[in-house]
Design a protein around this motif. Sequence first.
Motif, PDB file in Angstrom:
ATOM      1  N   PRO A   1       0.823  -1.211   0.000  1.00 55.05           N
ATOM      2  CA  PRO A   1       0.000   0.000   0.000  1.00 55.05           C
ATOM      3  C   PRO A   1       0.858   1.263   0.000  1.00 55.05           C
ATOM      4  O   PRO A   1       1.870   1.342   0.697  1.00 55.05           O
ATOM      5  CB  PRO A   1      -0.805  -0.112   1.305  1.00 55.05           C
ATOM      6  CG  PRO A   1      -0.764  -1.564   1.670  1.00 55.05           C
ATOM      7  CD  PRO A   1       0.548  -2.080   1.153  1.00 55.05           C
ATOM      8  N   GLY A   2       0.447   2.238  -0.776  1.00 50.22           N
ATOM      9  CA  GLY A   2       1.190   3.482  -0.890  1.00 50.22           C
ATOM     10  C   GLY A   2       1.213   4.316   0.378  1.00 50.22           C
ATOM     11  O   GLY A   2       2.101   5.139   0.562  1.00 50.22           O
ATOM     12  N   ASP A   3       0.226   4.110   1.263  1.00 49.22           N
ATOM     13  CA  ASP A   3       0.181   4.926   2.485  1.00 49.22           C
ATOM     14  C   ASP A   3       0.795   4.226   3.692  1.00 49.22           C
ATOM     15  O   ASP A   3       0.633   4.661   4.822  1.00 49.22           O
ATOM     16  CB  ASP A   3      -1.257   5.352   2.788  1.00 49.22           C
ATOM     17  CG  ASP A   3      -2.176   4.188   3.113  1.00 49.22           C
ATOM     18  OD1 ASP A   3      -1.833   3.029   2.770  1.00 49.22           O
ATOM     19  OD2 ASP A   3      -3.247   4.419   3.690  1.00 49.22           O
ATOM     20  N   VAL A   4       1.523   3.145   3.452  1.00 43.78           N
ATOM     21  CA  VAL A   4       2.239   2.452   4.527  1.00 43.78           C
ATOM     22  C   VAL A   4       3.726   2.601   4.229  1.00 43.78           C
ATOM     23  O   VAL A   4       4.161   2.365   3.107  1.00 43.78           O
ATOM     24  CB  VAL A   4       1.850   0.957   4.588  1.00 43.78           C
ATOM     25  CG1 VAL A   4       2.657   0.235   5.650  1.00 43.78           C
ATOM     26  CG2 VAL A   4       0.359   0.795   4.844  1.00 43.78           C
ATOM     27  N   ARG A   5       4.486   3.002   5.239  1.00 43.16           N
ATOM     28  CA  ARG A   5       5.911   3.201   5.004  1.00 43.16           C
ATOM     29  C   ARG A   5       6.582   1.907   4.562  1.00 43.16           C
ATOM     30  O   ARG A   5       6.098   0.804   4.816  1.00 43.16           O
ATOM     31  CB  ARG A   5       6.580   3.775   6.243  1.00 43.16           C
ATOM     32  CG  ARG A   5       6.761   2.776   7.374  1.00 43.16           C
ATOM     33  CD  ARG A   5       7.830   3.286   8.344  1.00 43.16           C
ATOM     34  NE  ARG A   5       7.968   2.453   9.510  1.00 43.16           N
ATOM     35  CZ  ARG A   5       8.618   1.302   9.554  1.00 43.16           C
ATOM     36  NH1 ARG A   5       9.160   0.803   8.475  1.00 43.16           N
ATOM     37  NH2 ARG A   5       8.710   0.625  10.694  1.00 43.16           N
ATOM     38  N   SER A   6       7.707   2.059   3.905  1.00 45.92           N
ATOM     39  CA  SER A   6       8.464   0.904   3.426  1.00 45.92           C
ATOM     40  C   SER A   6       9.006   0.076   4.586  1.00 45.92           C
ATOM     41  O   SER A   6       9.230   0.583   5.679  1.00 45.92           O
ATOM     42  CB  SER A   6       9.630   1.372   2.559  1.00 45.92           C
ATOM     43  OG  SER A   6       9.159   2.030   1.415  1.00 45.92           O
TER      44      SER A   6
END
Length: 150
Positions: free
Chosen positions: A98-103
Amino acid sequence: MTTAVTRPLTVTARITTPDPNPAPDDAYTATVYLNTARHSFDGYQPGHPLAEATRPDNSPLRLVFHPSERIRTHEAAADAAFTVGNHQGIDDNGQTWPGDVRSVSTGDVIKVTGPDHWIVHLSIDPSGFSAVPEPTHLTDITGSRASSRR
């Protein structure tokens, strides 16, 4: 008096379709726990607070990897999850990070359940992985969403 009634013939058939989310029995399943402790880039320490990575709808994020030439061990599945967690690919179900979860990074923990039902918790170290006991300090998922800094 009895009257004969002709009924049309019926055929029942079972149509099987592939399960979009295969059971863990035939795959490695990886769950990423993001370390929310300050200054955790030196690695995970027991007692660090962890937050389970989730999908945009806040349901648990499970990455699935089928055994293959590349994925033969829990560590290989963790490495594949690390790659997906850094927006560099997809799991075997086509799921992206998901784009809104940090790497995913050093200090995080990846729980891998294998086809053999063994569960291994692996800490991401500066170079590679280390087996760690099952984490006990899980925090609210809000620590893993929309946060790119620690």
